[in-house]
Design a protein around this motif. Structure first.
Motif, PDB file in Angstrom:
ATOM      1  N   ALA A  63       1.219  -8.277   9.613  1.00 22.37           N
ATOM      2  CA  ALA A  63       0.188  -7.442   8.989  1.00 22.37           C
ATOM      3  C   ALA A  63       0.720  -6.615   7.825  1.00 22.37           C
ATOM      4  O   ALA A  63      -0.052  -6.217   6.945  1.00 22.37           O
ATOM      5  N   GLU A  64       2.031  -6.322   7.815  1.00 18.93           N
ATOM      6  CA  GLU A  64       2.596  -5.423   6.806  1.00 18.93           C
ATOM      7  C   GLU A  64       3.811  -6.063   6.137  1.00 18.93           C
ATOM      8  O   GLU A  64       4.738  -6.512   6.808  1.00 18.93           O
ATOM      9  N   TRP A  65       3.794  -6.066   4.806  1.00 22.41           N
ATOM     10  CA  TRP A  65       4.902  -6.601   4.014  1.00 22.41           C
ATOM     11  C   TRP A  65       5.414  -5.499   3.088  1.00 22.41           C
ATOM     12  O   TRP A  65       4.626  -4.807   2.446  1.00 22.41           O
ATOM     13  N   THR A  66       6.722  -5.316   3.046  1.00 26.09           N
ATOM     14  CA  THR A  66       7.332  -4.336   2.152  1.00 26.09           C
ATOM     15  C   THR A  66       8.556  -4.967   1.501  1.00 26.09           C
ATOM     16  O   THR A  66       9.002  -6.048   1.901  1.00 26.09           O
TER      17      THR A  66
ATOM     18  N   ARG B  56       7.540  -5.777   7.354  1.00 30.37           N
ATOM     19  CA  ARG B  56       8.005  -4.403   7.562  1.00 30.37           C
ATOM     20  C   ARG B  56       9.098  -4.358   8.630  1.00 30.37           C
ATOM     21  O   ARG B  56       9.024  -5.042   9.646  1.00 30.37           O
ATOM     22  N   GLY B  57      10.118  -3.556   8.374  1.00 26.27           N
ATOM     23  CA  GLY B  57      11.204  -3.390   9.335  1.00 26.27           C
ATOM     24  C   GLY B  57      12.257  -4.483   9.282  1.00 26.27           C
ATOM     25  O   GLY B  57      13.171  -4.505  10.112  1.00 26.27           O
TER      26      GLY B  57
ATOM     27  N   VAL C 243      17.055   5.822  14.291  1.00 26.22           N
ATOM     28  CA  VAL C 243      16.962   6.157  12.867  1.00 26.22           C
ATOM     29  C   VAL C 243      15.759   5.486  12.211  1.00 26.22           C
ATOM     30  O   VAL C 243      15.079   6.077  11.367  1.00 26.22           O
ATOM     31  N   PHE C 244      15.479   4.244  12.607  1.00 24.07           N
ATOM     32  CA  PHE C 244      14.404   3.482  11.977  1.00 24.07           C
ATOM     33  C   PHE C 244      13.223   3.270  12.938  1.00 24.07           C
ATOM     34  O   PHE C 244      12.535   2.256  12.873  1.00 24.07           O
ATOM     35  N   ALA C 245      12.999   4.254  13.805  1.00 25.63           N
ATOM     36  CA  ALA C 245      11.970   4.111  14.840  1.00 25.63           C
ATOM     37  C   ALA C 245      10.594   3.833  14.260  1.00 25.63           C
ATOM     38  O   ALA C 245       9.836   3.017  14.802  1.00 25.63           O
ATOM     39  N   ALA C 246      10.236   4.485  13.165  1.00 28.52           N
ATOM     40  CA  ALA C 246       8.891   4.308  12.607  1.00 28.52           C
ATOM     41  C   ALA C 246       8.616   2.852  12.264  1.00 28.52           C
ATOM     42  O   ALA C 246       7.526   2.327  12.523  1.00 28.52           O
TER      43      ALA C 246
ATOM     44  N   THR D 129       4.648  -5.085  13.408  1.00 28.17           N
ATOM     45  CA  THR D 129       5.373  -5.949  12.475  1.00 28.17           C
ATOM     46  C   THR D 129       6.877  -5.757  12.623  1.00 28.17           C
ATOM     47  O   THR D 129       7.649  -6.721  12.540  1.00 28.17           O
ATOM     48  N   GLY D 130       7.306  -4.518  12.856  1.00 29.14           N
ATOM     49  CA  GLY D 130       8.728  -4.267  13.081  1.00 29.14           C
ATOM     50  C   GLY D 130       9.241  -4.973  14.317  1.00 29.14           C
ATOM     51  O   GLY D 130      10.372  -5.485  14.335  1.00 29.14           O
ATOM     52  N   GLN D 131       8.434  -5.029  15.363  1.00 30.37           N
ATOM     53  CA  GLN D 131       8.837  -5.764  16.564  1.00 30.37           C
ATOM     54  C   GLN D 131       8.902  -7.270  16.286  1.00 30.37           C
ATOM     55  O   GLN D 131       9.798  -7.956  16.795  1.00 30.37           O
ATOM     56  N   LEU D 132       7.999  -7.774  15.469  1.00 33.06           N
ATOM     57  CA  LEU D 132       8.083  -9.188  15.078  1.00 33.06           C
ATOM     58  C   LEU D 132       9.354  -9.457  14.276  1.00 33.06           C
ATOM     59  O   LEU D 132       9.995 -10.499  14.446  1.00 33.06           O
TER      60      LEU D 132
END
Length: 281
Positions: free
Chosen positions: A173-176, A205-206, A229-232, A238-241
């Protein structure tokens, strides 16, 4: 010089002709005795205290993997080596790039292999890393990240994860913007600098935090520090993916490749699958 990219191995093949042409193009002497050689790239300091990277890649990949000149658009807060100049030439179906950047004198945290003990990194170092990756994530670009030289796409995320965990819904869902290879071999200390920028671009993301985390799992306290540190980013879906993708790649590569990461990666992946299946896509 080479028939195909698979025939390239700069670790064992003569490099004098390549170095000589690079010296002529850049107008600098390359200090071959202090070079760092990989299969398809060669890094060397120059006589004017800069760093030169020579790389060989398929010419057909040029549209997806442009040179390090793209880093000229990045702000200083990203802590990347400053780019000065570059050139390239075609060799049959291959493209040879030569690029001159700032020479970073800070040592890397890990020169190779897997980190199994926690390095001594102060709070200021972690803060600088967070600031760098945060600044990077907001850089406007359409460039796509190319971890392991291949573009990261929705299809790649899905195929990699579902090859191991077919029950997981993998829509990103999120791309950075990500560096795409943030590991301990590309980070320096005591001053925090981030090296090797050829793969940066849009990614889930992540992605960078997940890459650093999975490469820390053989040192549990270090992996936990990355999580905090990068919990958010890492706690987002998406970070879990991104984390599960990193795990799936190592699981697919096999235990001989993963080494001391094999067991903790499998355990972490099982927890991520459970967490993802409990969340709404």
């Amino acid at each position: 010089m080479w028939a195909t990219v698979d025939a390239v191995d700069l670790r064992t093949q003569p490099r004098a002709e390549l170095v000589a042409r690079a010296e002529q193009a850049l107008g600098a002497r390359l200090m071959s005795e202090r070079g760092v050689c990989k299969r398809r790239s060669l890094g060397l300091p120059t006589d004017r205290d800069t760093w030169v990277r020579l790389s060989v890649a398929p010419a057909e990949a040029a549209a997806e993997r442009c040179g390090l000149e793209a880093t000229a658009a990045l702000p200083r807060q990203v802590r990347h080596p400053w780019w000065y100049q570059g050139t390239c030439w075609r060799d049959g179906d291959l493209l040879v790039r030569v690029e001159e950047t700032e020479l970073v004198t800070e040592p890397v945290i890990c020169s190779g292999g897997v980190v199994t003990t926690e390095p001594e990194l102060g709070q200021g170092w972690w803060q600088h890393l967070v600031e760098a990756l945060t600044a990077l994530s907001t850089v406007p670009t359409s460039r796509v990240a190319t971890p392991h030289t291949r573009p990261i796409t929705q299809q790649r995320v899905t195929s990699t994860i579902q090859a191991v965990f077919p029950e997981v819904e993998t829509t990103v869902a999120e791309w950075t913007v990500a560096h795409a290879d943030v590991s301990w071999v590309n980070l320096t200390a005591p001053g925090c600098r981030i090296l090797d920028w050829e793969d940066f671009g849009l990614a889930p993301r992540g992605w960078d935090a997940a890459t650093l985390w999975v490469n820390s799992l053989a040192a549990p306290a270090l992996a936990e520090q990355v999580q905090q540190v990068f919990a958010a980013d890492l706690e987002s879906r998406t970070g879990q993916l991104s984390q599960l993708h990193a795990c799936a790649e190592l699981i697919t590569a096999g235990e001989d490749y993963a080494g001391p990461l094999a067991a903790p990666v499998r355990n972490a992946a099982d927890g991520l699958v459970t967490a993802l299946n409990r969340r709404e896509p």
